[in-house]
Design an enzyme around this catalytic site. Sequence first.
Site, short mmCIF file in Angstrom:
data_model
loop_
_atom_site.label_atom_id
_atom_site.label_comp_id
_atom_site.label_asym_id
_atom_site.label_seq_id
_atom_site.Cartn_x
_atom_site.Cartn_y
_atom_site.Cartn_z
N SER A 1 0.85 -1.18 0.00
CA SER A 1 0.00 0.00 0.00
C SER A 1 0.89 1.24 0.00
O SER A 1 2.11 1.14 0.10
CB SER A 1 -0.87 0.02 1.24
OG SER A 1 -0.09 0.41 2.35
N LYS A 2 0.23 2.38 -0.08
CA LYS A 2 0.98 3.64 -0.11
C LYS A 2 1.87 3.77 1.12
O LYS A 2 2.89 4.43 1.09
CB LYS A 2 0.01 4.82 -0.18
CG LYS A 2 -0.75 4.85 -1.48
CD LYS A 2 -0.89 6.27 -2.02
CE LYS A 2 -1.36 6.27 -3.44
NZ LYS A 2 -2.73 5.72 -3.60
#
Length: 511
Positions: free
Chosen positions: A266-267
């Site tokens: 994920s980010k």
Amino acid sequence: MENINFANARVRIAPSPTGFVHVGNLRTILYNYLFAKHYKGKFLIRIEDTDQTRLVHGALENLLQVLKWAGIEGDEGPYLTTDNKVKEKGDYGPYIQSKRLSIYNEQLVALLDKGKVYPCFCSKKRLDDLREEQAKNKQAPKYDNFCRNLSKAEAQAMIDSGASYVIRFKMPENRNVVFEDLIRGEIVVNTKDMDDYVLIKSDGFPTYHFANIVDDHSMKITHVLRGDEWLATTPKHVLLYEAFGWQPPKFAHLPTLVNKQKKKLSKRDGDVSVKDFIEAGYLPEAFLNFIALLGWNAGTEQEVYTLNEMIQQFTLDNVHKSCAVFDIDKLDWINGTYIRKLSADDFYEKCLPYLTKANLITPAKDKIAINSTNEKVKPQYIKNILSLEQTRIKKLSEISEAIKFFFVPNFDYIADRLIWKKSDRSQTLENLRDLEKILKKLKKTEFTSPKVKELIMEHISQNAKDTGSVLWPMRFALSGQDRSPDPFEIAGALGKDQSLARITFAIQKLS
Ligand code: GLU
């Protein structure tokens, strides 16, 4: 699996321009591209922009720029012209869904005629209340089919009165949907938990599901290769194909990308946007090579592949089901191997923007200005310096930090750092003075790293010196760093004047 006939394969990527391309998108892009090229089929780009509320300005351009950087060209679909305009090519266009609304409308009429869909007039409030009630009762959210049994006349009257509505799919009840996933095998899902999902929203735009199926069919897509987050929606799609009376394409759902802790990437894992990797100085060939290995290998020990080798060897047989770990150390390693393969000129060209951005140099036509001294040097001088780091750095963005010391004439440091751990101050001073004498004797034109090496090694052996006690202070005096290329290489690249100036400065610091 390979007995399936892949001739005339047509695959597509169907990104929504709702953000910047991330590594997962690029993996899907690459696998589709490799698949198409391997089977000599067609690779299409289709932009799924029907969710007008989530559009991100510039996302389409970003996608096309990433493709350009990666050297991946679509056979059909949007592309960037040399002056960065978006154009489209291919016989099945338009390839941007917001330009295809009339096509969706036509297909909707076909489904209405077949009685496979119905208008739903439920208000947002009613749907929110329903969801809340279901949550209270610990039930999964599901539309309660309230409008499904309105008569045609009732529905028409509502439409005529100007009521807002969506179009929903009539989900068959308690049906086993069966389809073959080329990576995961047979998938069977019952419809009991699926609701009458929305195909056309109240703004008249189709949902992803509807537009995606209409387009895959009308663009003659034969294989859908996409991330496995779409696996759960595929049964809905299979039923929609059935409702239309169309043959669905073959599906292949690609493994999830996870971080080293086995959590979905994920980010929060830092750089997941391809743009960030480009800026960090990963080479496109290396990055694609690394991305290809996220879920695929040719079943051999090979890890470094050219794009052509990947095209030749890529098949879905060797795509894994299990999650693929995104390991940045491996990316760095692969990138390092590609950096070492660059010619000195290529490496120089690729490093120039980083050195300029770090304010170390200002390139002009055939001279380069060193910003700290205003001195003008030939490109070859910079190339010599760069060659010392080409074998050491892992990504281009490291280059400025690595060679900065060449361009800063009077860097300061704590004098004690000149002293080798098995030596002392007076020995170090003596050794530096010897070095100064030896180097002074060399003519400027003779001042090459092999010559410097020859003289100094001779000095060490003739005088039975301890190597570390001579070379450590020399290297530290020249670089001001604990880690750097070897001192002869640095001296050769710096030239006589700079090398001597730095040694003299070190002597002063220690005296
Ligand atoms: N628009 C979807 C996406 O953003 C496409 C998924 C698919 O390939 O069907 O990924």
